[in-house]
Write a protein that holds these residues in place. Structure first.
Motif, short mmCIF file in Angstrom:
data_model
loop_
_atom_site.label_atom_id
_atom_site.label_comp_id
_atom_site.label_asym_id
_atom_site.label_seq_id
_atom_site.Cartn_x
_atom_site.Cartn_y
_atom_site.Cartn_z
N ASP A 125 -9.76 -9.88 4.08
CA ASP A 125 -10.23 -8.93 3.10
C ASP A 125 -9.16 -7.87 2.91
O ASP A 125 -8.11 -7.88 3.55
N ARG A 126 -9.42 -6.96 1.99
CA ARG A 126 -8.44 -5.96 1.61
C ARG A 126 -9.11 -4.60 1.66
O ARG A 126 -10.20 -4.41 1.12
N THR A 128 -8.50 -0.18 1.41
CA THR A 128 -7.64 0.89 0.94
C THR A 128 -8.07 2.20 1.58
O THR A 128 -9.26 2.55 1.57
N VAL A 133 -2.78 0.57 2.08
CA VAL A 133 -3.52 -0.63 1.71
C VAL A 133 -3.28 -1.69 2.77
O VAL A 133 -2.14 -2.00 3.13
N ASP A 135 -4.08 -5.62 3.58
CA ASP A 135 -4.53 -6.93 3.12
C ASP A 135 -4.62 -7.83 4.34
O ASP A 135 -3.62 -8.37 4.82
#
Length: 224
Positions: A125-126, A128, A133, A135
């Motif tokens: 998942d990613r 922020t 950020v 990833d």
């Protein structure tokens, strides 16, 4: 089977470890000096480096620093002493782990496999956090649009901290979850890695806002 670069100046230790690791199923390239080891590291791109600290010419600390300028390949230090300063300097130079000589081949093999598991681990998942950020699927980190180059251990540490935002994680918890083997309260690995990680992901490593120290307990990740 893993492609290992072994850099050790003592002929008997070098030969013994080379034979033992080969029997464990690894492909081993052995070098006697830091200079020779750097040439092989750049030309052959091993999966992991097993590196003696006390080498003639370029020592293990300088070897780590030079490799880390351009590469994040995993490095395990071999040290004859458990002196706090030696260990901390090695970790701050970029080593992922260390073992104290003499070391049993089976123990070293377990450490190698643990470090390599950390190098490829992750979940998809990613996330922020301000301009940071993460990833998890691609195992990439960026800050303000620029890639942040983390060692496998630094990446695992960041992933573990961000999986529990706001929670205080003890050093012993981080040793188990990030380093994947039990240390008897050896917090130097955690503290040195947190210091390196802060230098890469914080706007001001001297006044961290993301990775906060909770004195007497451990560390917590605070999302902006």
């Amino acid at each position: 089977m893993s492609a290992i670069l072994l850099v050790e100046d003592d002929p008997s230790v070098r030969t013994g470890l080379e034979l033992a690791l080969t029997r464990q199923g690894h492909s081993v390239t052995a070098c006697a000096t830091g200079e020779e080891g750097l040439e092989h590291a750049r030309a052959r791109r091993p999966e992991i480096v097993i590196l003696d600290v006390m080498l003639p010419g370029i020592d293990g600390f300088e070897f780590c620093r030079r490799v880390r300028r351009t590469d994040q390949m995993p490095i395990i230090l071999l040290t004859a002493r458990s002196d706090n300063l030696d260990v901390v300097v090695g970790l701050e130079a970029g080593a992922d782990d260390y073992v104290i000589k003499p070391v049993e081949p089976a123990v070293l093999d377990a450490r190698i496999r643990a470090v390599l598991r950390r190098a490829v681990g992750g979940t998809a998942d990613r996330s922020t956090y301000g301009d940071l950020v993460i990833d998890r699927g691609a195992l990439r980190v960026s800050r303000a649009g620029a890639d942040v180059h983390l060692t496998p251990t630094e990446l695992r540490l960041l992933l573990e901290l961000t999986r529990h935002p706001g929670q205080v994680l003890s050093r012993s918890h981080l040793l188990r979850s990030v380093w994947d083997h039990g240390y008897a309260g050896d917090s130097r690995l955690v503290d040195a890695s947190v210091q390196r990680l802060r230098a890469k992901v914080e706007r001001d490593a001297a006044a961290p806002t993301l990775i906060q120290t909770v004195r007497g307990f451990g560390y917590r990740f605070v999302a902006p």
